[in-house]
Design a protein around this motif. Structure first.
Motif, PDB file in Angstrom:
ATOM      1  N   SER A 116       0.824  -1.213   0.000  1.00  0.00           N
ATOM      2  CA  SER A 116       0.000   0.000   0.000  1.00  0.00           C
ATOM      3  C   SER A 116       0.854   1.258   0.000  1.00  0.00           C
ATOM      4  O   SER A 116       0.497   2.262  -0.624  1.00  0.00           O
ATOM      5  CB  SER A 116      -0.948  -0.004   1.204  1.00  0.00           C
ATOM      6  N   LEU A 117       1.984   1.229   0.687  1.00  0.00           N
ATOM      7  CA  LEU A 117       2.892   2.377   0.653  1.00  0.00           C
ATOM      8  C   LEU A 117       3.432   2.606  -0.761  1.00  0.00           C
ATOM      9  O   LEU A 117       3.558   3.746  -1.215  1.00  0.00           O
ATOM     10  CB  LEU A 117       4.049   2.154   1.625  1.00  0.00           C
ATOM     11  N   ILE A 118       3.731   1.507  -1.450  1.00  0.00           N
ATOM     12  CA  ILE A 118       4.188   1.622  -2.837  1.00  0.00           C
ATOM     13  C   ILE A 118       3.069   2.181  -3.698  1.00  0.00           C
ATOM     14  O   ILE A 118       3.289   3.040  -4.566  1.00  0.00           O
ATOM     15  CB  ILE A 118       4.656   0.253  -3.374  1.00  0.00           C
ATOM     16  N   ALA A 119       1.839   1.707  -3.463  1.00  0.00           N
ATOM     17  CA  ALA A 119       0.686   2.202  -4.218  1.00  0.00           C
ATOM     18  C   ALA A 119       0.485   3.695  -4.001  1.00  0.00           C
ATOM     19  O   ALA A 119       0.161   4.434  -4.936  1.00  0.00           O
ATOM     20  CB  ALA A 119      -0.580   1.437  -3.806  1.00  0.00           C
ATOM     21  N   LEU A 120       0.684   4.146  -2.757  1.00  0.00           N
ATOM     22  CA  LEU A 120       0.551   5.569  -2.448  1.00  0.00           C
ATOM     23  C   LEU A 120       1.571   6.388  -3.238  1.00  0.00           C
ATOM     24  O   LEU A 120       1.244   7.451  -3.788  1.00  0.00           O
ATOM     25  CB  LEU A 120       0.749   5.793  -0.948  1.00  0.00           C
ATOM     26  N   PHE A 121       2.793   5.902  -3.316  1.00  0.00           N
ATOM     27  CA  PHE A 121       3.834   6.608  -4.072  1.00  0.00           C
ATOM     28  C   PHE A 121       3.490   6.656  -5.556  1.00  0.00           C
ATOM     29  O   PHE A 121       3.584   7.704  -6.199  1.00  0.00           O
ATOM     30  CB  PHE A 121       5.180   5.921  -3.867  1.00  0.00           C
TER      31      PHE A 121
END
Length: 282
Positions: free
Chosen positions: A174-179
Motif C-alpha cells: 500500500s505504501l508503494i501504491a501511495l507513491f
C-alpha cells in the motif's frame, strides 16, 4: 471552444476520472487488500471486516465531511467538489469488474496508476473527491502541523491499518501504491518532464545568448547578477529547451565558454510560445 462546451468539459473530465479511479479500486485494490490511503482505504478495510460495500463507506464518510467543511470554514461547497465526491461513490458502486489480477505487485502498480490518473483528471478539472483532506485541514488548525503533514499522517494510519487487519506485507504494498498514485497525479496535472531549464553563468553571455536564439531558436532571458565573492557584475542566462535539444545546447555553451557554470533542471510543464498553448480560462 464554445461557452457551452467549456462549461460541460470539466464535468465530463470528472466523470471519466472517477470512473478510472473506481476501476483501479474495484479491479486491483479491493480484491488484493491494497490501497493508497484515503477514504477508499477505510472502505476496503470495512468491506473485509463488516462486509460493507466500499461505495457505502465513501458516501457515509465523504458527505458529512463536506458538510463539516462548510460549517467550520464557511463558504459554498464547490459544485465540482460535490460532483466528484458523489460520482466517485456512484462509480465504485456501479463499475463491477472481475479482479484483473491476483498478483499483489501488479495490483499495486496498475491500481496506483489508475487511481492516480483518475484523481489527477478530477483535480485538473478543479474538482476533488472529498476525503481526508477535510480532516487534515481540521487537524492543521488545532495542531502545530501543516496540512501536508496531516494528510501524510492520516494516510500512514490508514495504511498501517492494512498491516493490522491483513498483514504487514499488504501495508508495504500500500505504501508503494501511495507513491505510484501520487506520481500519476503529478504527471496528469503537470505533464511529464519533457523539458529542461538551463541556468548559465558565463563571461561570454552575449555570444551564448545570440547563438541560442540563432541556432536553436529558443528565447533567452537575461538576468542581471553580481558575484558575491568577486563583486563582478555578470548576467545570468535562463533558457528552457526540449529534452531532445539538451545535448545540442550543452555543446553550444561549451564551444563558446569551456568554463561556463551551467545548472540543468527538470521542468514538468511549460506553457507559452514554442511549447504548449496556455489553457483557456473557464
Amino acid at each position: 471552444m464554445t461557452i457551452k462546451r467549456k462549461a460541460i468539459m470539466p464535468y465530463v473530465q470528472i466523470i471519466i476520472g472517477t470512473a478510472i479511479t473506481a476501476t483501479g479500486i474495484n479491479g486491483f485494490y479491493a480484491p488484493n487488500h491494497i490501497s493508497d490511503g484515503g477514504v477508499s482505504g477505510i472502505g476496503i478495510i470495512l468491506q473485509y471486516l463488516l462486509h460493507v460495500p466500499i461505495w457505502v463507506t465513501l458516501t457515509i464518510i465523504n458527505l458529512p465531511l463536506l458538510w463539516l467543511s462548510h460549517r467550520l470554514w464557511g463558504g459554498r461547497v464547490g459544485v465540482r467538489t460535490l460532483a466528484g465526491t458523489i460520482l466517485l461513490s456512484v462509480m465504485v458502486g456501479v463499475i463491477r469488474v472481475h479482479p484483473l489480477t491476483h498478483n499483489p505487485l501488479l495490483a499495486t502498480i496498475y491500481g496506483g496508476i489508475l487511481s492516480g490518473t483518475g484523481l489527477g483528471l478530477v483535480f485538473r478539472a478543479k474538482g476533488t473527491t472529498g476525503g481526508t483532506d477535510v480532516i487534515a485541514r481540521f487537524l492543521s488548525h488545532i495542531l502545530p502541523v501543516s496540512m501536508g503533514q496531516a494528510m501524510m499522517t492520516i494516510d500512514f494510519f490508514i495504511i498501517a491499518g492494512f498491516g493490522v487487519v491483513f498483514n504487514p506485507t499488504q501495508a508495504m504494498y500500500s505504501l508503494i501504491a501511495l507513491f505510484i498514485s501520487s506520481q500519476a497525479i503529478d504527471v496528469v496535472q503537470e505533464g511529464t518532464a519533457f523539458a529542461r531549464a538551463f541556468t548559465i553563468v558565463s563571461g561570454h553571455a552575449d555570444v551564448i545568448a545570440d547563438r541560442i536564439m540563432a541556432e536553436i531558436g529558443r528565447g533567452v532571458t537575461r538576468i542581471a547578477a553580481e558575484g558575491a565573492y568577486t563583486g563582478e557584475k555578470r548576467p545570468i542566462l535562463y533558457v528552457v529547451v526540449l529534452r531532445s535539444e539538451v545535448t545540442r545546447l550543452k555543446e553550444l555553451i561549451y564551444d563558446v565558454d569551456p568554463l561556463a557554470f551551467v545548472v540543468v533542471a527538470n521542468v514538468h510543464e511549460v506553457v507559452g510560445e514554442g511549447f504548449r498553448s496556455p489553457p483557456l480560462e473557464e
